[in-house]
Design a protein around this motif. Sequence first.
Motif, PDB file in Angstrom:
ATOM      1  N   ASN A  60      59.729 -14.648  45.903  1.00 33.23           N
ATOM      2  CA  ASN A  60      59.885 -15.580  44.591  1.00 33.23           C
ATOM      3  C   ASN A  60      60.340 -17.055  45.605  1.00 33.23           C
ATOM      4  O   ASN A  60      59.831 -18.156  45.155  1.00 33.23           O
ATOM      5  CB  ASN A  60      60.854 -15.312  43.863  1.00 33.23           C
ATOM      6  N   THR A  61      61.362 -17.091  46.211  1.00 36.91           N
ATOM      7  CA  THR A  61      62.028 -18.243  46.955  1.00 36.91           C
ATOM      8  C   THR A  61      60.827 -18.876  47.743  1.00 36.91           C
ATOM      9  O   THR A  61      60.445 -19.929  47.920  1.00 36.91           O
ATOM     10  CB  THR A  61      63.157 -17.796  47.995  1.00 36.91           C
ATOM     11  N   PHE A  62      59.840 -17.831  48.786  1.00 34.38           N
ATOM     12  CA  PHE A  62      58.918 -18.260  49.458  1.00 34.38           C
ATOM     13  C   PHE A  62      57.654 -18.861  48.586  1.00 34.38           C
ATOM     14  O   PHE A  62      57.063 -19.935  49.088  1.00 34.38           O
ATOM     15  CB  PHE A  62      58.316 -17.058  50.115  1.00 34.38           C
ATOM     16  N   ALA A  63      57.547 -18.321  47.572  1.00 35.94           N
ATOM     17  CA  ALA A  63      56.288 -18.895  46.737  1.00 35.94           C
ATOM     18  C   ALA A  63      56.820 -20.079  46.228  1.00 35.94           C
ATOM     19  O   ALA A  63      55.996 -20.793  45.904  1.00 35.94           O
ATOM     20  CB  ALA A  63      56.166 -17.758  45.337  1.00 35.94           C
ATOM     21  N   ASP A  64      58.030 -20.258  45.562  1.00 35.74           N
ATOM     22  CA  ASP A  64      58.581 -21.551  45.152  1.00 35.74           C
ATOM     23  C   ASP A  64      58.443 -22.845  46.157  1.00 35.74           C
ATOM     24  O   ASP A  64      57.952 -23.852  45.947  1.00 35.74           O
ATOM     25  CB  ASP A  64      60.047 -21.620  44.569  1.00 35.74           C
TER      26      ASP A  64
END
Length: 137
Positions: A60-64
């Motif tokens: 999720n961090t990478f996606a954000d």
Amino acid sequence: MNAYATPAQYTAFAEEPFEGSTAKLQKRLRSASVEVAALTRGAIYAADSSGLPTDAETANTFADATCAIVEHWEATDDPFDVEANAGAVKIGSVSLGTTSSSSDGLSAREKLARRIGQRAMTILSNAGLVGAAVAHS
């Protein structure tokens, strides 16, 4: 390289809708993913054989961060960093931009922030993913 974010994730993340086709958004997400991969090159996180994070929070961090980069490119209308590197344009006594190259005197981090936006860097930094090898599972 696979993108770290999907068009649906971008739509949920971004303040404004993407102006363009889904195919164009997918290309931008892949390009932004390359930037995230470069930023997190030294980070330690569990990843699958294709290099994608396996932990949901890290994914999720990478996606954000990926979405934040695309959003920055949309806001600046400069996904190729053309204007940031162009410097000043002078016609007669009228000068547009700065009087020297817009990247003169900037640190590498400042140049990076100008190209991809500070928000993505902050997202990755807050998660402890900037500056730190990938543990493949």
